[in-house]
Design a protein around this motif. Sequence first.
Motif, PDB file in Angstrom:
ATOM      1  N   GLY A 177       1.041  -1.310   0.030  1.00 53.83           N
ATOM      2  CA  GLY A 177      -0.142  -0.122   0.070  1.00 53.83           C
ATOM      3  C   GLY A 177       0.813   1.340   0.067  1.00 53.83           C
ATOM      4  N   ASP A 178       1.922   1.298   0.780  1.00 55.39           N
ATOM      5  CA  ASP A 178       2.911   2.695   0.796  1.00 55.39           C
ATOM      6  C   ASP A 178       3.721   2.754  -0.523  1.00 55.39           C
ATOM      7  OD1 ASP A 178       2.576   2.980   3.507  1.00 55.39           O
ATOM      8  OD2 ASP A 178       3.829   1.311   4.268  1.00 55.39           O
ATOM      9  N   ILE A 179       3.989   1.423  -1.075  1.00 55.03           N
ATOM     10  CA  ILE A 179       4.741   1.609  -2.339  1.00 55.03           C
ATOM     11  C   ILE A 179       3.578   2.158  -3.434  1.00 55.03           C
ATOM     12  CG2 ILE A 179       5.563   0.229  -4.359  1.00 55.03           C
ATOM     13  CD1 ILE A 179       6.524  -1.863  -1.909  1.00 55.03           C
ATOM     14  N   LEU A 180       2.406   1.553  -3.500  1.00 44.42           N
ATOM     15  CA  LEU A 180       1.602   2.077  -4.522  1.00 44.42           C
ATOM     16  C   LEU A 180       1.190   3.675  -4.290  1.00 44.42           C
ATOM     17  CD1 LEU A 180      -0.872  -0.876  -4.700  1.00 44.42           C
ATOM     18  CD2 LEU A 180       1.161  -0.324  -6.329  1.00 44.42           C
ATOM     19  N   ALA A 181       0.953   4.117  -3.124  1.00 52.28           N
ATOM     20  CA  ALA A 181       0.603   5.557  -2.658  1.00 52.28           C
ATOM     21  C   ALA A 181       1.781   6.401  -3.136  1.00 52.28           C
ATOM     22  CB  ALA A 181       0.400   5.574  -1.139  1.00 52.28           C
ATOM     23  N   ALA A 182       3.392   5.915  -2.883  1.00 50.35           N
ATOM     24  CA  ALA A 182       4.248   6.814  -3.439  1.00 50.35           C
ATOM     25  C   ALA A 182       4.539   6.547  -4.878  1.00 50.35           C
ATOM     26  CB  ALA A 182       5.536   6.143  -3.029  1.00 50.35           C
ATOM     27  N   PHE A 183       3.932   5.823  -5.634  1.00 46.77           N
ATOM     28  CA  PHE A 183       3.977   5.876  -7.088  1.00 46.77           C
ATOM     29  C   PHE A 183       2.609   6.891  -7.579  1.00 46.77           C
ATOM     30  CE2 PHE A 183       6.356   1.601  -7.460  1.00 46.77           C
ATOM     31  CZ  PHE A 183       7.809   2.478  -8.162  1.00 46.77           C
ATOM     32  N   GLU A 184       1.500   6.994  -6.827  1.00 49.30           N
ATOM     33  CA  GLU A 184       0.170   7.476  -7.405  1.00 49.30           C
ATOM     34  C   GLU A 184       0.766   8.949  -8.118  1.00 49.30           C
ATOM     35  OE1 GLU A 184      -4.062   8.432  -5.875  1.00 49.30           O
ATOM     36  OE2 GLU A 184      -2.391   8.141  -4.400  1.00 49.30           O
ATOM     37  N   GLY A 188       2.932   4.676 -13.767  1.00 46.40           N
ATOM     38  CA  GLY A 188       1.981   3.688 -14.215  1.00 46.40           C
ATOM     39  C   GLY A 188       2.312   2.654 -14.711  1.00 46.40           C
ATOM     40  N   ALA A 189       1.432   1.988 -15.583  1.00 46.38           N
ATOM     41  CA  ALA A 189       1.884   0.505 -15.901  1.00 46.38           C
ATOM     42  C   ALA A 189       2.459  -0.256 -14.803  1.00 46.38           C
ATOM     43  CB  ALA A 189       2.745   0.699 -17.037  1.00 46.38           C
ATOM     44  N   ILE A 190       1.891  -0.239 -13.643  1.00 46.68           N
ATOM     45  CA  ILE A 190       2.345  -1.014 -12.540  1.00 46.68           C
ATOM     46  C   ILE A 190       1.968  -2.471 -12.557  1.00 46.68           C
ATOM     47  CG2 ILE A 190       2.300  -1.077 -10.009  1.00 46.68           C
ATOM     48  CD1 ILE A 190       1.596   2.022  -9.926  1.00 46.68           C
ATOM     49  N   ARG A 191       3.047  -3.335 -12.416  1.00 50.54           N
ATOM     50  CA  ARG A 191       2.809  -4.749 -12.531  1.00 50.54           C
ATOM     51  C   ARG A 191       3.391  -5.295 -11.211  1.00 50.54           C
ATOM     52  NH1 ARG A 191       2.123  -7.553 -16.914  1.00 50.54           N
ATOM     53  NH2 ARG A 191       3.401  -9.465 -16.124  1.00 50.54           N
ATOM     54  N   VAL A 192       2.445  -5.730 -10.198  1.00 48.35           N
ATOM     55  CA  VAL A 192       2.502  -6.250  -9.004  1.00 48.35           C
ATOM     56  C   VAL A 192       2.744  -7.943  -9.170  1.00 48.35           C
ATOM     57  CG1 VAL A 192       1.816  -6.684  -6.497  1.00 48.35           C
ATOM     58  CG2 VAL A 192       1.488  -4.814  -7.936  1.00 48.35           C
ATOM     59  N   ILE A 193       3.944  -8.531  -8.966  1.00 47.94           N
ATOM     60  CA  ILE A 193       4.323 -10.007  -8.871  1.00 47.94           C
ATOM     61  C   ILE A 193       4.315 -10.456  -7.555  1.00 47.94           C
ATOM     62  CG2 ILE A 193       5.719 -11.541  -9.888  1.00 47.94           C
ATOM     63  CD1 ILE A 193       6.792  -9.325 -11.984  1.00 47.94           C
ATOM     64  N   PRO A 194       3.410 -11.053  -6.912  1.00 44.74           N
ATOM     65  CA  PRO A 194       3.526 -11.864  -5.699  1.00 44.74           C
ATOM     66  C   PRO A 194       4.577 -12.877  -5.565  1.00 44.74           C
ATOM     67  CG  PRO A 194       1.059 -11.593  -6.225  1.00 44.74           C
ATOM     68  CD  PRO A 194       1.856 -11.098  -7.521  1.00 44.74           C
ATOM     69  N   LEU A 195       5.161 -13.100  -4.639  1.00 42.13           N
ATOM     70  CA  LEU A 195       5.985 -14.340  -4.827  1.00 42.13           C
ATOM     71  C   LEU A 195       5.651 -15.328  -3.553  1.00 42.13           C
ATOM     72  CD1 LEU A 195       9.584 -12.511  -4.706  1.00 42.13           C
ATOM     73  CD2 LEU A 195       8.162 -13.510  -6.644  1.00 42.13           C
ATOM     74  N   ALA A 210       7.053  -0.357 -12.438  1.00 44.55           N
ATOM     75  CA  ALA A 210       6.170   0.696 -12.992  1.00 44.55           C
ATOM     76  C   ALA A 210       6.996   1.364 -13.948  1.00 44.55           C
ATOM     77  CB  ALA A 210       5.924   1.499 -11.704  1.00 44.55           C
ATOM     78  N   VAL A 211       6.403   2.309 -14.665  1.00 44.41           N
ATOM     79  CA  VAL A 211       6.911   3.322 -15.647  1.00 44.41           C
ATOM     80  C   VAL A 211       6.785   4.728 -15.401  1.00 44.41           C
ATOM     81  CG1 VAL A 211       6.869   3.757 -18.040  1.00 44.41           C
ATOM     82  CG2 VAL A 211       6.514   1.432 -17.513  1.00 44.41           C
ATOM     83  N   LYS A 212       7.723   5.440 -15.310  1.00 46.99           N
ATOM     84  CA  LYS A 212       7.729   6.601 -14.742  1.00 46.99           C
ATOM     85  C   LYS A 212       6.873   7.706 -15.796  1.00 46.99           C
ATOM     86  CE  LYS A 212      10.551  10.867 -13.828  1.00 46.99           C
ATOM     87  NZ  LYS A 212      11.880  11.389 -13.717  1.00 46.99           N
ATOM     88  N   GLY A 213       5.881   8.138 -15.170  1.00 48.06           N
ATOM     89  CA  GLY A 213       4.980   9.019 -16.134  1.00 48.06           C
ATOM     90  C   GLY A 213       3.876   8.375 -16.956  1.00 48.06           C
ATOM     91  N   SER A 214       3.784   7.054 -16.965  1.00 47.13           N
ATOM     92  CA  SER A 214       2.689   6.348 -17.450  1.00 47.13           C
ATOM     93  C   SER A 214       1.380   6.559 -16.704  1.00 47.13           C
ATOM     94  CB  SER A 214       2.897   4.729 -17.629  1.00 47.13           C
ATOM     95  OG  SER A 214       1.906   4.027 -17.971  1.00 47.13           O
ATOM     96  N   LYS A 215       0.518   6.439 -17.764  1.00 38.17           N
ATOM     97  CA  LYS A 215      -1.194   6.606 -17.293  1.00 38.17           C
ATOM     98  C   LYS A 215      -1.914   5.046 -17.273  1.00 38.17           C
ATOM     99  CE  LYS A 215      -0.601  11.060 -16.219  1.00 38.17           C
ATOM    100  NZ  LYS A 215      -0.529  11.437 -14.708  1.00 38.17           N
ATOM    101  N   ALA A 216      -1.012   3.809 -17.724  1.00 32.93           N
ATOM    102  CA  ALA A 216      -1.413   2.796 -17.993  1.00 32.93           C
ATOM    103  C   ALA A 216      -1.930   2.304 -16.397  1.00 32.93           C
ATOM    104  CB  ALA A 216      -0.544   1.975 -18.730  1.00 32.93           C
ATOM    105  N   PRO A 217      -2.967   1.306 -16.490  1.00 35.72           N
ATOM    106  CA  PRO A 217      -3.524   0.824 -15.241  1.00 35.72           C
ATOM    107  C   PRO A 217      -2.697  -0.078 -14.716  1.00 35.72           C
ATOM    108  CG  PRO A 217      -4.686  -0.212 -17.037  1.00 35.72           C
ATOM    109  CD  PRO A 217      -3.876   0.737 -17.680  1.00 35.72           C
TER     110      PRO A 217
END
Length: 250
Positions: A177-184, A188-195, A210-217
């Motif tokens: 949650g903290d990571i996603l908030a920091a990227f908000e 964008g284009a965030i991919r979360v890969i659980p291990l 993630a990709v800096k400046g992207s708006k992809a979901p």
Amino acid sequence: MPDNDHTTDALLGGLVRLKQPRKGQRASADAVMLAAAIVAKSGAQVLELGCGSGVAMLCVAARLKNVTVAGLELQSDLAALCARNIAANSLADRLRVHEGDLRARRIAGLAPNSFDQVFANPPYFDVARHRVSPHAGRATARAEAEDADVGHWVAAMLRYAKPNAGLTLIHKTERLGDILAAFESKAGAIRVIPLWSRPGQPAKRVIVRAVKGSKAPLVLTPGLVLHQPDGSYLPEIDAVLRAGAALPQV
């Protein structure tokens, strides 16, 4: 550090050889998995924040033969050891290490907005909730400082990345949650890969790209199971850890 304070170890089936502190922060599967998640084109400029003795950046260089990798390290003894490991692996033409604090606005030799890929394995443990190692070097590497939490690490990643550059980090699942908030709004284009250690168990780690400046979901991937029932690594994970293969799902 005198050499009797170090061990000499091999990673990726001997593709990487390095000295590590005998009692300090040492190579982990997390660092190797992070390195295997880096995607970079030939000629790319790559930066690792908090490179330690050079484990992840050396693994990146072993797999991606035509990229250059810079590392930033706070602890002077580890930065010096990283430089020795770079030389020992004959990679001084492609790898370099800088000593400095990622919270600083300017670090000699590292220009903001200049890297195609930035990656990090930030300290995992909140000192208010976890016992801190009595070894100072390990504590610095593993315990999150109050004024350098995961948000500061993400901010530094964004600072040094070019527009549309890739950003990759590995962390405890509880900090997602903290990571996603920091990227908000900044990436964008965030991919979360659980291990997953094994099927049916909670994922203790996530790799976030993630990709800096992207708006992809955002995409939540199926994730990776690491171990077989007998505790050994699954073949595709063993290939990552022992042969330098790219991480599946990247």
